[in-house]
Design an enzyme around this catalytic site. Sequence first.
Site, PDB file in Angstrom:
ATOM      1  CD  GLN A   1      -3.136 -11.073  -4.397  1.00  0.00           C
ATOM      2  OE1 GLN A   1      -2.541 -12.303  -4.264  1.00  0.00           O
ATOM      3  NE2 GLN A   1      -3.579 -10.574  -3.575  1.00  0.00           N
TER       4      GLN A   1
ATOM      5  CG  HIS B   1       1.140  -9.246   4.223  1.00  0.00           C
ATOM      6  ND1 HIS B   1      -0.235  -9.945   4.251  1.00  0.00           N
ATOM      7  CD2 HIS B   1       1.015  -8.304   3.599  1.00  0.00           C
ATOM      8  CE1 HIS B   1      -1.134  -9.082   3.786  1.00  0.00           C
ATOM      9  NE2 HIS B   1      -0.413  -7.789   3.362  1.00  0.00           N
TER      10      HIS B   1
ATOM     11  CG  ASN C   1      -7.235  -7.517  -5.300  1.00  0.00           C
ATOM     12  OD1 ASN C   1      -7.626  -7.156  -6.479  1.00  0.00           O
ATOM     13  ND2 ASN C   1      -7.766  -7.122  -4.183  1.00  0.00           N
TER      14      ASN C   1
ATOM     15  CB  THR D   1      15.149   3.680  11.375  1.00  0.00           C
ATOM     16  OG1 THR D   1      15.786   4.964  11.654  1.00  0.00           O
ATOM     17  CG2 THR D   1      16.175   2.442  11.550  1.00  0.00           C
TER      18      THR D   1
ATOM     19  CB  THR E   1      -0.885  -0.081   1.176  1.00  0.00           C
ATOM     20  OG1 THR E   1      -1.874  -1.049   1.002  1.00  0.00           O
ATOM     21  CG2 THR E   1      -1.687   1.387   1.388  1.00  0.00           C
TER      22      THR E   1
ATOM     23  CB  CYS F   1      -7.864  -4.597   1.528  1.00  0.00           C
ATOM     24  SG  CYS F   1      -6.283  -5.097   1.427  1.00  0.00           S
TER      25      CYS F   1
END
Lengths: 390, 378
Positions: free
Chosen positions: B180, B202, B150, B238, B71, B324
């Site tokens: 995907q 993920h 998706n 970071t 995203t 989502c």
Amino acid sequence: MKEIILLKYGEIALKGLNKSTFESIMIKNIKYRLKKIGKFSVTKAQSTVYVEPDEEISDLSEAVDVLKKIFGIASICRVCVCKKDFSDICRQSSEYLEDILPYAKTFKVTAKRADKSFPMKSPEICNQLGGFLLEKFPNLQVDVKNPEVTVTVEIRDTNAYVHAENIKGAGGLPVGSSGNALLLLSGGIDSPVAGYMMAKRGIHISAIHYVSPPYTSERARLKVEQLCEKMTDYCGNIAFFCVPFTEIQEAIKDNCPEEYFTIIMRRIMMEIAQKIAEKDECLALITGESVGQVASQTLSAISCTDAVCRIPVFRPLIGMDKTEIVEISRKIDTFDISTLPYEDCCTVFTPKHPKVRPALSDVEKAQAQFDFEPLIQKAVEDTEMKIFYV
Amino acid sequence: MSIYFDNASTTKPCKEAIEAVNRGLSELWGNPSSLHSMGVKAQLAVDESRKIIADSIGCESRCIYFTSGATESSNMALKGSAMAYGKRKRRIVTSSVEHSSVKESINELEKSGFEVVRISPDKNGIFNPDDFINAIDENTCLVSVMLVNNETGYILPVKKVFSVIKRRFTDVVTHCDCVQGFMKIPVKVRELNADLISLSGHKIHSAKGVGALYIKKGIRLLPIINGGKQENGIRSGTESVPLIMGFGASVKALSPHIEEHYRYVSELKKYLCSRLSELDYISVNSKSDASPYIVNISVSGIRSEIMLHWLESHEIYVSSGSACSKGAKSGVLDEFGLSQRLADSALRISLDFSNTKEEIDKFVDVLKEGQQKILKSK
């Protein structure tokens, strides 16, 4: 439809009896580099190298990108393989050029007939294939002077080949055909360019770098290693020598007049480089010096450094402006790495006012105030070697 | 044993990723920007992951920028390039079936004055490459098309569209959401002709909270996050060393098996479809040439959510639409030409190479039982 790559020689084609030596080195280089990205068969015939993918997944675009960086190749063509039969040439080329021709406005056809037994003559091939494509793609117009797309047909021994794009190769001579030389690699913009230019003439490069911890950081060394890795794209595998230089620099600082720091340092670097070159079977040194760029690169300074050299020192950038050097470094993609902000050993203990026109006798006298030989010996012994592979 | 058929939502972290994350947390916890050796070590670990991911899509290391997920990657890509290239050229072209991260980013740009052209598929749910190509004009700065949808697994003609666009309008920036597709079908930057590619960790057995953006050399993005100039100034903050290490580890583990997994999952999809064909009132909404990893079906007469919870009560996990959107209708199925009735009863079964035919058997049995039970009680 089968697509392969044809490679045309540049200078090699002019090498009389030695041609086959150059050819075989180049083919060895090509095979070695392509091995990384897929299975390809590499063969030569009629002063052309044929690169054929052995598997469907072998990616031709990736191969082209690799080939663009192999010295000795003058031009690269992705071609469609046709039977030596005019109707097959027409059918295959209209299919093969389907992604290009519908979106172009003008085109022309050229033909090269290496096999003179082919029944049609070149102008006839151009005419008829041009006519066929015009009919197939009504958006096109012929423009022989300044066409957007040039469709080339090559009639060779076993097949005919069609392509619409001629990609410029790296030129030069195949790396390894001119012996080995050792490049003094600082981490700046110039030295990688110097290495690239000598590799272009067929020299196989090793690199030497001097580190002075704690005055120089680990990151500075990593940056130089990154440069080496990048340079392998053009130069092939590179042996990288990293020389511990702290003690020598401290000794210079403690024992010699300040205005001679840099020049003495350069002389000792050359001394060490020659010792390493001997071990690594390098016949020459390469530096990125360009006349007048900094105090150590004036004519007098260069002649003072050269006085300690027993083997040739190549300075391919000697007559170039910074902007020209930067342009090449961008092309070979080392610029972004070279400009990372880490201090290298050349800038440690820089004198405020270095001697711009040192006299050799003064420099020798200044350097004689301390016996550097044992330190040089130790630095050479403690030098670490690492090989960067393509 | 539970059955997880929701792999397009997220995947189970693999042991390589878990080990790498662990090592990142326990050993390499230095700040990659620190000058000392602890920092250097952390930076080298980040760069190793960068190289693995770069190799997997056929680009150079420094074209990979780590983000907090796809995203963020897509937000950066779209807003950053629109800001850099959209001063005079104000048109953006995209598909009507994009993931919300792309869709909403482009909606924002539309609000700020960009003209947005959204290309829909034809009535059979098929995208015609020429529709995209014809929508591009001299005034277009950006085109964004996803690789694999998706919700349905549909593979969009990105290669064709981008290659023609790049030839005709060399300065149009091309973005592709490959979330995907990554590690499922071959994704190579050169073939795609994409200037910008969004990737997620993920979805490929890494941890949540890490993703990457490929930025082609020479493409300039204005950063949307400013700060310490990490990631070449494009994405300050970071770097999450452990998550990035995990991301690299799972790509390294999966890369050599893309084809093998593809063949296996294709078999699974075929088996699933043939088992489903034994049942009444089931239609498969995904096309046969779609990505085998995503199979969208409709169970006629039963609302998605009811069937989802029935399956869940048997420890079978699927999704109703795109996870989502938390069950909210995305409109994507309508775009693909599904009737309201079919869209309301759609389920997304998203497969993984760890799934088995036995799991599919169990799923089909439970689905059948549920179908009978729920329809009877109506």
